[in-house]
Structures are given as C-alpha cells and as structure tokens.
Design a protein around this motif. Structure first.
Motif, mmCIF file in Angstrom:
data_model
loop_
_atom_site.group_PDB
_atom_site.id
_atom_site.type_symbol
_atom_site.label_atom_id
_atom_site.label_comp_id
_atom_site.label_asym_id
_atom_site.label_seq_id
_atom_site.Cartn_x
_atom_site.Cartn_y
_atom_site.Cartn_z
ATOM 1 N N ALA A 167 25.665 -10.884 60.750
ATOM 2 C CA ALA A 167 26.695 -10.749 59.711
ATOM 3 C C ALA A 167 26.131 -10.008 58.500
ATOM 4 O O ALA A 167 26.795 -9.146 57.911
ATOM 5 C CB ALA A 167 27.207 -12.129 59.305
ATOM 6 N N ILE A 168 24.893 -10.335 58.157
ATOM 7 C CA ILE A 168 24.261 -9.671 56.999
ATOM 8 C C ILE A 168 24.119 -8.171 57.284
ATOM 9 O O ILE A 168 24.453 -7.325 56.454
ATOM 10 C CB ILE A 168 22.880 -10.314 56.714
ATOM 11 N N VAL A 169 23.675 -7.859 58.499
ATOM 12 C CA VAL A 169 23.468 -6.439 58.841
ATOM 13 C C VAL A 169 24.810 -5.697 58.890
ATOM 14 O O VAL A 169 24.919 -4.558 58.420
ATOM 15 C CB VAL A 169 22.696 -6.324 60.179
ATOM 16 N N LEU A 170 25.844 -6.345 59.404
ATOM 17 C CA LEU A 170 27.143 -5.660 59.450
ATOM 18 C C LEU A 170 27.674 -5.417 58.029
ATOM 19 O O LEU A 170 28.247 -4.363 57.739
ATOM 20 C CB LEU A 170 28.140 -6.468 60.294
ATOM 21 N N CYS A 171 27.444 -6.372 57.135
ATOM 22 C CA CYS A 171 27.862 -6.174 55.730
ATOM 23 C C CYS A 171 27.060 -5.035 55.096
ATOM 24 O O CYS A 171 27.620 -4.221 54.345
ATOM 25 C CB CYS A 171 27.667 -7.451 54.922
ATOM 26 N N MET A 172 25.766 -4.976 55.394
ATOM 27 C CA MET A 172 24.955 -3.870 54.864
ATOM 28 C C MET A 172 25.491 -2.554 55.402
ATOM 29 O O MET A 172 25.596 -1.557 54.674
ATOM 30 C CB MET A 172 23.479 -4.060 55.261
ATOM 31 N N LEU B 2 25.786 1.569 53.760
ATOM 32 C CA LEU B 2 25.696 2.850 54.474
ATOM 33 C C LEU B 2 26.975 3.666 54.318
ATOM 34 O O LEU B 2 26.940 4.890 54.367
ATOM 35 C CB LEU B 2 25.361 2.617 55.950
ATOM 36 N N GLY B 3 28.089 2.961 54.100
ATOM 37 C CA GLY B 3 29.338 3.665 53.782
ATOM 38 C C GLY B 3 29.793 4.658 54.838
ATOM 39 O O GLY B 3 30.460 5.642 54.528
ATOM 40 N N ALA C 167 28.114 -6.237 65.550
ATOM 41 C CA ALA C 167 26.691 -6.380 65.223
ATOM 42 C C ALA C 167 26.127 -7.429 66.168
ATOM 43 O O ALA C 167 26.635 -8.555 66.228
ATOM 44 C CB ALA C 167 26.521 -6.811 63.770
ATOM 45 N N CYS C 168 25.116 -7.038 66.916
ATOM 46 C CA CYS C 168 24.645 -7.914 68.002
ATOM 47 C C CYS C 168 23.143 -8.116 67.954
ATOM 48 O O CYS C 168 22.379 -7.175 67.738
ATOM 49 C CB CYS C 168 24.945 -7.275 69.363
ATOM 50 N N LYS C 169 22.756 -9.330 68.229
ATOM 51 C CA LYS C 169 21.355 -9.609 68.548
ATOM 52 C C LYS C 169 21.319 -9.691 70.075
ATOM 53 O O LYS C 169 22.025 -10.515 70.666
ATOM 54 C CB LYS C 169 20.919 -10.933 67.927
ATOM 55 N N ASP D 35 16.198 -7.172 63.961
ATOM 56 C CA ASP D 35 16.477 -6.885 65.371
ATOM 57 C C ASP D 35 17.977 -7.030 65.690
ATOM 58 O O ASP D 35 18.371 -7.767 66.591
ATOM 59 C CB ASP D 35 15.630 -7.803 66.277
ATOM 60 N N ILE D 36 18.760 -6.328 64.903
ATOM 61 C CA ILE D 36 20.224 -6.362 65.099
ATOM 62 C C ILE D 36 20.722 -4.939 65.362
ATOM 63 O O ILE D 36 20.391 -4.008 64.623
ATOM 64 C CB ILE D 36 20.943 -6.913 63.837
ATOM 65 N N HIS D 37 21.527 -4.818 66.405
ATOM 66 C CA HIS D 37 22.135 -3.530 66.756
ATOM 67 C C HIS D 37 23.584 -3.532 66.277
ATOM 68 O O HIS D 37 24.288 -4.530 66.446
ATOM 69 C CB HIS D 37 22.154 -3.335 68.270
#
Ligand SMILES: C[S@@+](CC[C@H](N)C(=O)[O-])C[C@H]1O[C@@H](n2cnc3c(N)ncnc32)[C@H](O)[C@@H]1O
Length: 220
Positions: free
Chosen positions: A51-56, A61-62, A174-176, A205-207
């Motif tokens: 969730a954090i990576v998807l928010c980033m 990244l916009g 966003a997946c681990k 390690d999130i795609h």
C-alpha cells in the motif's frame, strides 16, 4: 494461509510495525494517520508495504493521472491507498469484506477532509460476489495493494476485475511476490489483460503492475 513478511532480515521490526495501534504517513501534502488492529481483524487491519509503495507510485512518481478520475480500491484493509487517491483528487469507492469495513470507515472519516468526504465511499465488496452492485466497466482506475496472496480467491478476483474494467480502465496492482502461486495469478490475468510491470521498489520488494483489458479480437 499465513501472511508473513518475506525477508527474515527486518522481520522483527516488520512484525512490530504490524502490531502498532496506528501508522502515520505523509502523502499528497497531508498527514494520514491510520488506526490498526491486528489482534482483532488480522491482515485487513494493518498497513502493508504494498500500500505504501502504491501510494508512492501515485503521489510521487505522478505517472498516472488521478485527479478527476473515478477509482475503486479492492481489498483496501485500512484504506491507505483509497484515502491517498481521494486526497489526490479522485472520486473513490473503497472496498473490502464486511469485517474490515468498520475500521476502514473510521480511517476514511479521520483522514479525508470534510470538503471532499462526498467524493469517497466505503462499501463491501467480497470478490466475485454481488458484482452487479458495482457499475460494469465504469471506473478509470482499479487499485489493489497486496491483494494477490490467496490462491483460492484468484478466480473470483479475476471475475471482479473483468466486471469493473472497460478497455479504458487502468488497473494498478502492487504486489509482494511471496510464492510461485502469486506469479500464477499474473499469468491468469494475462489471458484477458495486457500486464506490464511499471515500478519495482527494491527496498520493500514490491512490484507495481499496470493492467488494461484487451479488447476481444474481431473475427475476420
Ligand atoms: C494483505 S491485506 C492488504 C490490505 C491493504 N490493501 C494494504 O495493502 O495495506 C489483503 C486484503 O484483501 C482483503 N481480501 C482478502 N480476500 C478478499 C475477498 N475474497 N474479497 C475482498 N477482499 C478480500 C482482506 O480483507 C485484506 O484487507
């Protein structure tokens, strides 16, 4: 099926984070403070790295236009992604299974400013069930963080994506990738969607995968 941190390194601090009663983030120019309750509601009641990576990805990244778009989040848990999408200007439906909704609603109420509360709703969506409650193909964005982990849910999750998406919808997952079966979901998704990896967070390690529905080929 237990959901555990992937790396043993840092696993203790990761577990400690899951047991914190709250988690605080800064996205879209706002502080987002989420209640967590691992003991009561388990995986749905803590914020996962995906969730954090998807928010980033959405905020920093916009690369995807969020403002003014209609979005739906699946398996939202504590609601971080949906809340950030709303703060970025989307009209968002934030969904999960019924037991997760109370904490989710509390987090949405506590973090979405009053003037945009009207653009956010929280509702039950158990993958594959009662899909007619949601308009078919009506969303610009379908968002999901760490929702690919239970093999028995894969067919229902795919039916849900198929229902919610038109060929103009962008799905961001966003997946681990913890186990081989998680990649199997991506192979299943590729049967009806074009799927590309658009971001990888090596620290967590999130795609992040972007998927769009393929239009059926016209018979010649
Ligand atoms: C690992 S948690 C991720 C939560 C949140 N997206 C995050 O990343 O912090 C998985 C989420 O999927 C939801 N989920 C699992 N199976 C589901 C199903 N069949 N239908 C709807 N949601 C489901 C859980 O309730 C939980 O909130």
């Amino acid at each position: 099926m237990a959901l555990v941190p992937y790396n043993t390194e840092g696993a203790l601090s990761a577990l400690a984070k899951l047991h914190n009663p709250s988690a605080t983030f800064h996205f879209a120019g706002h502080e987002v403070r989420l209640d967590q309750d691992w003991r009561r509601s388990g995986v749905a009641a803590v914020v996962w790295d995906a969730a954090i990576v998807l928010c980033m990805y959405l905020d920093l990244l916009g690369e995807v236009e969020v403002r003014g778009k209609s979005a739906i989040e699946l398996g939202a848990g504590t609601g971080l992604v949906g809340i950030v999408a709303a703060l970025l200007g989307a009209q968002v439906t934030i969904t999960d299974r019924e037991p997760a909704l109370e904490l989710l609603s509390t987090n949405v109420r506590g973090n979405v400013p009053a003037q945009i509360q009207h653009s956010v709703s929280v509702s039950e969506l158990s993958w594959g069930s009662d899909l007619d409650r949601y308009p078919a193909g009506a969303y610009h964005l379908v968002l999901g963080a760490d929702i690919v982990y239970l093999e028995e849910t894969f067919p229902a999750l795919l039916r849900t994506l198929d229902h919610l998406c038109s060929d103009a919808t962008v799905v961001l997952l966003a997946c681990k990738i913890r186990y081989e079966r998680d990649s199997k979901f991506l192979d299943m998704l590729r049967k009806g969607f074009t799927v590309e990896e658009v971001h990888y967070d090596s620290e967590r390690d999130i795609h992040v995968y972007r998927a769009t529905k393929r239009t059926p080929r016209m018979d010649l």
